[in-house]
Design a protein around this motif. Structure first.
Motif: not given
Length: 273
Positions: A180, A258, A262
């Motif tokens: 991140q 994101t 992930y």
């Protein structure tokens, strides 16, 4: 309960936790009806004898008659100790007092990442704790360990997943922060650490929501479908909470995408190797 009269706690009105326990003190009779007051409503007279900075970090208890103030754990011990003197006596034992102060600071300095809230009144006097790197880093490490422990145990309830270990879950938690952060390289270090605290609070919330399943499974054999459905609901909640915090922090919405990416990458890696 024995009521502590003519005493007022100055609380952070943007902190749900602060609102809850100060209201609780009044409802159960530990403080009178004037026993709490929003920090933003300080009068000019109170400005002259209250330490604003300290009151932002440690809740202030104002003696309205003598115009004196005590702060933090001393405030709470006085309020509670008025009804339960033994608690105040034990709380003031030096080693206990030291630990209580550290615990209070740990919660107080991190309260804005534990339960963030959108401040709609930007003109009012705000009760914002000082940014403390030490307590923020300790909080992040604490959430990582608790999250890793919980996910390690929960993953063992899903037979289709390769059996994991605590080290793997720690790596996943740290990897999430690094991943991140790649999308926030241009923001200030303080804002990055602040986001990381919020990010890991979301993970901690997810871990806490999975805990009842872990406990219940010790007594009954929970069907796999029920475990998977609960896990999916927890992940959905985490995504919504992460998105809410992103808006409060005024950070790019791409962070929510994101966040999902992930987790997909991690799942594919676990299933592959």
């Amino acid at each position: 309960m024995k009521t502590l009269e003519n005493q007022t706690l100055l609380y952070d009105e943007d902190c749900p936790l602060c609102q809850a326990y100060t209201t609780g003190f009044i409802k159960i009779g530990m403080l009178d009806k004037n026993g709490k007051k929003p920090f933003s409503n300080l009068t000019e007279e109170e400005h002259s004898f209250i330490d604003f900075k300290r009151a932002s970090n440690e809740i202030a208890l104002v003696d309205n008659k003598n115009k004196t103030v005590i702060y933090g754990i001393d405030s709470l011990l006085k309020v509670i100790g008025n009804s339960f003197p033994w608690i105040e006596k034990v709380g003031n034992v030096p080693p206990v007092k030291y630990l209580l102060k550290k615990l209070y600071s740990f919660i107080s300095y991190n309260r804005k990442v534990i339960i963030p809230n959108q401040n709609t009144n930007t003109t009012a006097l705000q009760c914002v704790p000082s940014f403390n790197y030490k307590y923020r880093i300790i909080y992040i490490l604490f959430t990582i360990v608790i999250t890793a422990l919980t996910l390690h145990n929960f993953s063992n309830l899903i037979p289709n997943l390769p059996r994991g270990n605590f080290g793997r879950e720690l790596a996943i938690a740290f990897g999430q922060i690094v991943f991140q952060s790649l999308f926030l390289l241009k923001i200030e270090k303080r804002n990055l650490v602040n986001y990381t605290g919020n990010l890991m609070t979301v993970s901690l919330a997810g871990a806490l929501l999975l805990t009842p399943i872990l406990i219940l499974n010790q007594f009954i054999n929970i069907p796999q479908i029920a475990i998977l459905i609960w896990f999916a609901l927890v992940v959905l909640f985490m995504l919504m909470e992460h998105s809410r915090r992103i808006k409060i922090l005024r950070l790019p919405t791409i962070l929510s995408y994101t966040w999902v990416i992930y987790r997909v990458i991690v799942l594919l890696v676990i299933l592959t190797f």
